[in-house]
Design a protein around this motif. Sequence first.
Motif, PDB file in Angstrom:
ATOM      1  N   SER A  80      35.035  39.913  44.413  1.00 20.99           N
ATOM      2  CA  SER A  80      36.144  39.209  44.031  1.00 20.99           C
ATOM      3  C   SER A  80      36.978  38.794  45.279  1.00 20.99           C
ATOM      4  O   SER A  80      37.355  39.471  46.156  1.00 20.99           O
ATOM      5  N   THR A 259      44.831  35.612  25.526  1.00 16.91           N
ATOM      6  CA  THR A 259      45.957  35.161  26.121  1.00 16.91           C
ATOM      7  C   THR A 259      47.292  35.357  25.349  1.00 16.91           C
ATOM      8  O   THR A 259      48.199  35.678  25.830  1.00 16.91           O
ATOM      9  N   PRO A 264      43.518  42.582  28.029  1.00 17.99           N
ATOM     10  CA  PRO A 264      42.794  42.382  29.021  1.00 17.99           C
ATOM     11  C   PRO A 264      40.972  42.400  29.052  1.00 17.99           C
ATOM     12  O   PRO A 264      40.372  43.216  29.320  1.00 17.99           O
ATOM     13  N   ARG A 268      40.701  36.488  29.327  1.00 17.68           N
ATOM     14  CA  ARG A 268      41.796  36.666  30.219  1.00 17.68           C
ATOM     15  C   ARG A 268      41.386  36.784  31.676  1.00 17.68           C
ATOM     16  O   ARG A 268      42.116  36.234  32.469  1.00 17.68           O
ATOM     17  N   LEU A 269      40.166  37.371  31.865  1.00 18.67           N
ATOM     18  CA  LEU A 269      39.699  37.310  33.338  1.00 18.67           C
ATOM     19  C   LEU A 269      39.554  36.287  33.976  1.00 18.67           C
ATOM     20  O   LEU A 269      39.535  35.894  34.918  1.00 18.67           O
ATOM     21  N   PHE A 272      42.308  34.356  34.636  1.00 19.81           N
ATOM     22  CA  PHE A 272      42.707  34.768  35.795  1.00 19.81           C
ATOM     23  C   PHE A 272      42.002  34.141  37.215  1.00 19.81           C
ATOM     24  O   PHE A 272      42.549  33.804  38.166  1.00 19.81           O
ATOM     25  N   GLN A 275      43.043  30.317  37.551  1.00 21.05           N
ATOM     26  CA  GLN A 275      44.354  30.183  38.154  1.00 21.05           C
ATOM     27  C   GLN A 275      44.208  30.538  39.668  1.00 21.05           C
ATOM     28  O   GLN A 275      44.815  29.690  40.429  1.00 21.05           O
ATOM     29  N   ARG A 276      43.468  31.437  40.044  1.00 22.19           N
ATOM     30  CA  ARG A 276      43.394  31.668  41.752  1.00 22.19           C
ATOM     31  C   ARG A 276      42.217  31.163  42.120  1.00 22.19           C
ATOM     32  O   ARG A 276      42.116  31.844  43.401  1.00 22.19           O
ATOM     33  N   ASP A 278      39.163  32.175  42.215  1.00 20.31           N
ATOM     34  CA  ASP A 278      38.384  33.028  42.769  1.00 20.31           C
ATOM     35  C   ASP A 278      36.906  32.721  42.335  1.00 20.31           C
ATOM     36  O   ASP A 278      36.458  33.082  41.215  1.00 20.31           O
TER      37      ASP A 278
END
Length: 318
Positions: A80, A259, A264, A268-269, A272, A275-276, A278
Motif C-alpha cells: 500500500s 460506508t 471496516p 470501505r477499504l 479508502f 479517496q487516497r 492508492d
Amino acid sequence: MAGYALRRLGIAMAILVVMSLLVFLATHALPSDTAALILGQYSTPETLAALEHKLGLDLPLYVQYWNWAGALLHGDMGQSLVMERPIAPILWDAFGRSAILAVAGMTIVATVGVAMGVVAGVWRGRWPDHAVSVFAYLGISVPEFYWGLVLILVCCSTFHLLPASGIGNLSDGLGSYISYLVLPVVTLALGYLAHVSRLTRSSMAEEMESMYVKVARSRGLPERIVILRHALRNALLPTITVLAQDFGFMIGGIVAIETIFAYPGLGRLLIFALQRQDLPLMQAAILVLTAVFCVANLGADLLYGVANPRIRYGGAVD
C-alpha cells in the motif's frame, strides 16, 4: 459435469485476466499523480522523479502491467502506498469481515426468503400472498442505504437498542459482537430477501398447478409431502441459481452498507483506496471483488446441475 466445470473455470480465469488489464488501465488513467499525492505539497521535481523511479511509475505501461500481473501470480499483491504495508494481510482481513456480513445476510435470504415464497405460492391469492407481495415491492423499490438510515434512526437514535456503527470485539462477548452485525446484515438482506421471495413464490405457484402435483394429490399423498417432496424441489431450481449469484452481488455491492455503518470491510477499504489514490490497494480490491463474482456464477451453474440431474451440459443427452 466435470468437463463443464473445467470449461467454466477456464472462462472465469480469462475474465479475470481481462479484468486485471482493464483495472490496471483504468486506475492509471486517473487524473491525479500518485507520487505527488504521497509526497504532498512540499514535493520537488527531484523528489517526484526519485519516487516515481522507486515505484516503477516511470516505466512503460505494458512493463508496469507485466510486473504487476507477474507478482500477483506469485501471490504478491504489492504494498500500500498510503499505509506502507503489504496489501495481502490488509485485504484479506477486510474481505473476511465482509464475508461475515455476506454469509449472514445470505443465510437470512436463503431461509426466510424461500419460506416466504413457499407460503405465498401455496396460499396464492390469499392474505399471506398479498403480505409477501407488499413486502417484496417495498424491498425491491427502496434503496439499501435508505433502509440503513431508517434502521439507524429507529434502532439507535430513538430506542438505543443496537450500536449504529463500527465492529464488535469477541473479547467483549459474543452478544456484543453480534449486536454490531445486526443492522448491517438486516439492511444487506432486505433487497435480496424481497427478490428471492418473489422468485420462489412465482416458481412455487407454477409448480402447484403442474400435472405431477395433481397426480400426487390424486394418489392420496398428504399435502405436506406434495409440497415439500414434489413441488418445492423443482420450484427451488431457479432460486438456487439466483442465491449463488446474489452472494457475489452481496460482496460486490457491500460498499454502501459498510460506508453507512462504518464497518471496516472490503467495500470501505476500496473507498479508502479510491479517496487516497492508492493504486496497488485499489487494483487488488477490485480484482478480489471480480474473482468473488466469477466464483459465485460458477457455483450457481454447478448447483443448478446438482439440483437437477436431468440437465446435461455441453449438449449431451441421455
